[in-house]
Design an enzyme around this catalytic site. Structure first.
Site, PDB file in Angstrom:
ATOM      1  N   LYS A 163      -7.819  37.112  -0.395  1.00  0.00           N
ATOM      2  CA  LYS A 163      -8.296  35.787  -1.042  1.00  0.00           C
ATOM      3  C   LYS A 163      -9.591  35.454   0.139  1.00  0.00           C
ATOM      4  O   LYS A 163      -9.823  36.144   0.931  1.00  0.00           O
ATOM      5  CB  LYS A 163      -7.196  34.970  -0.621  1.00  0.00           C
ATOM      6  CG  LYS A 163      -5.944  34.918  -1.430  1.00  0.00           C
ATOM      7  CD  LYS A 163      -5.967  34.703  -2.856  1.00  0.00           C
ATOM      8  CE  LYS A 163      -4.725  34.764  -3.612  1.00  0.00           C
ATOM      9  NZ  LYS A 163      -4.267  35.889  -3.862  1.00  0.00           N
ATOM     10  N   SER A 210      -5.881  38.225  -8.878  1.00  0.00           N
ATOM     11  CA  SER A 210      -6.323  36.820  -8.431  1.00  0.00           C
ATOM     12  C   SER A 210      -7.879  36.481  -7.996  1.00  0.00           C
ATOM     13  O   SER A 210      -8.256  35.292  -7.507  1.00  0.00           O
ATOM     14  CB  SER A 210      -5.317  36.611  -7.074  1.00  0.00           C
ATOM     15  OG  SER A 210      -5.596  37.200  -6.122  1.00  0.00           O
TER      16      SER A 210
END
Lengths: 205, 205
Positions: free
Chosen positions: B161, B124
DNA sequence: AATAGTACTGAATATTTATACAGTATATTA
DNA sequence: TAATATACTGTATAAATATTCAGTACTATT
């Protein structure tokens, strides 16, 4: 703690190296072989001196019963590796004028040994997770396999790419970024020097 | 690597403890004394099994010639940092069962201090150059700024993230991969715990 | 029912290893 | 000048140690 002599220091380093290499301390005979002594008593007397001066402990009656007193002497565990920045055309890679700074790091930090760090310029290997200013751990070797990430020098320009040998004469250097094109090299026409391959990466955020 | 048995694991721990305590590996007799065996052959057979399964190396004909394939370094060593793999739901991050292995490295290796390494799962954050199995150096802190790469825990799932605070109540966790979507979190509805932030990265090729 | 792996005891032995003893030589210190 | 530390060679040996062989017993797999 008294001063250590040059010979005693050699023995101390030898012990350290032996432990780093094998995982266990040397015997008297091992030290002799390593340092060129012809009698085990040479090692023995040095060991006794080192014990007396507090550098090692010797467990009596125990094979390989040598332990290092000062674990900070484990400096062989932390070597200084140079960071190579912009490599001037024609100059040897590890020349001092190319060294940006050095990083303290164990030689066995990555799965394979390595010789220096190269600071990455450009984004040609972006999709391989190699970003601008990352530090690539470079192992100087000619043992390259297809798919390895190599540090190659083509006409005085250093580049990092995937390596793929197409034929004995043709080598492809492939970037990991769709904005860049493959470099096809015919070894009969163009000279190419492989500096080594990437064995790891460090990013300082 | 095959599975280790309970007894074999006891022997492996015994070897590790012995090395940590004395600085050199045990003999067969040492292991017997430690674990209560009455024959050196008990230790011998366990050692051969451990060698066969790849946990240790045995130097033939050599006293104390045992070396650990994956040695855990003394916990007293300030320079040993744990690698955290899959973090079990609800368990504290640094609990020993979560520690994959440890890495020797200077605390000042990166520009900021850090507490542990997190092994990355998934892609990701691919476009930020963070690939699967990379090791992120995590600093445990609540001092997060917009744009920092954070290690966040949302309902027992750990994720890496970009952090962006939209308002006092709304936080965005943004991936660096167009195949993934932003995670929008309303702090009134969903609990979120920031483990820390990334201050560096290591890749073992 | 046979095979293989684990988990031990007990004893025997060849090899490894520490360590002592006997020297030689040089440099430094008291 | 004698004593002490360093720096070795060379030999010998008792003790430490790895390693093999012969058993017993249990369990899981084929």
């Amino acid at each position: 703690m008294k001063e250590i002599t040059i010979q005693q220091n050699k023995v101390l380093d030898c012990i350290q190296d032996y432990i780093n290499k094998t995982g266990f301390p040397p015997t008297r005979a091992n030290i002799c072989k390593e340092l060129g002594f012809k009698s085990p008593n040479s090692a023995e007397t040095h060991l006794r001196a080192l014990e007396k001066k507090g550098f090692i402990n010797i467990e009596s009656g125990t094979s390989r019963g040598i332990s290092l007193v000062n674990p900070k002497v484990n400096k062989n565990n932390e070597d200084a590796f140079p960071i190579i920045g912009l490599v001037a055309a024609g100059s040897p890679t590890l020349a001092s004028e190319n060294i940006e700074k050095t990083v303290n790091c164990s030689p066995t930090f990555f799965r394979e040994s390595f010789d220096y760090f190269l600071r990455v310029k450009g984004l040609s290997m972006k999709d391989a997770g190699i970003m601008e200013d990352d530090l690539i751990a470079v192992k100087k070797t000619q043992d390259i396999r297809n798919g390895d990430i190599v540090i190659a020098r083509i006409e005085d320009e250093v580049t990092v790419k995937y390596f793929e040998r197409k034929s004995p004469e043709v080598v492809h250097l492939k970037p990991a970024n769709e904005d860049f094109n493959d470099i096809e090299i015919n070894l009969k026409e163009t000279e190419i020097f492989i500096e080594g391959k990437s064995v790891g990466l460090i990013r300082e955020n």
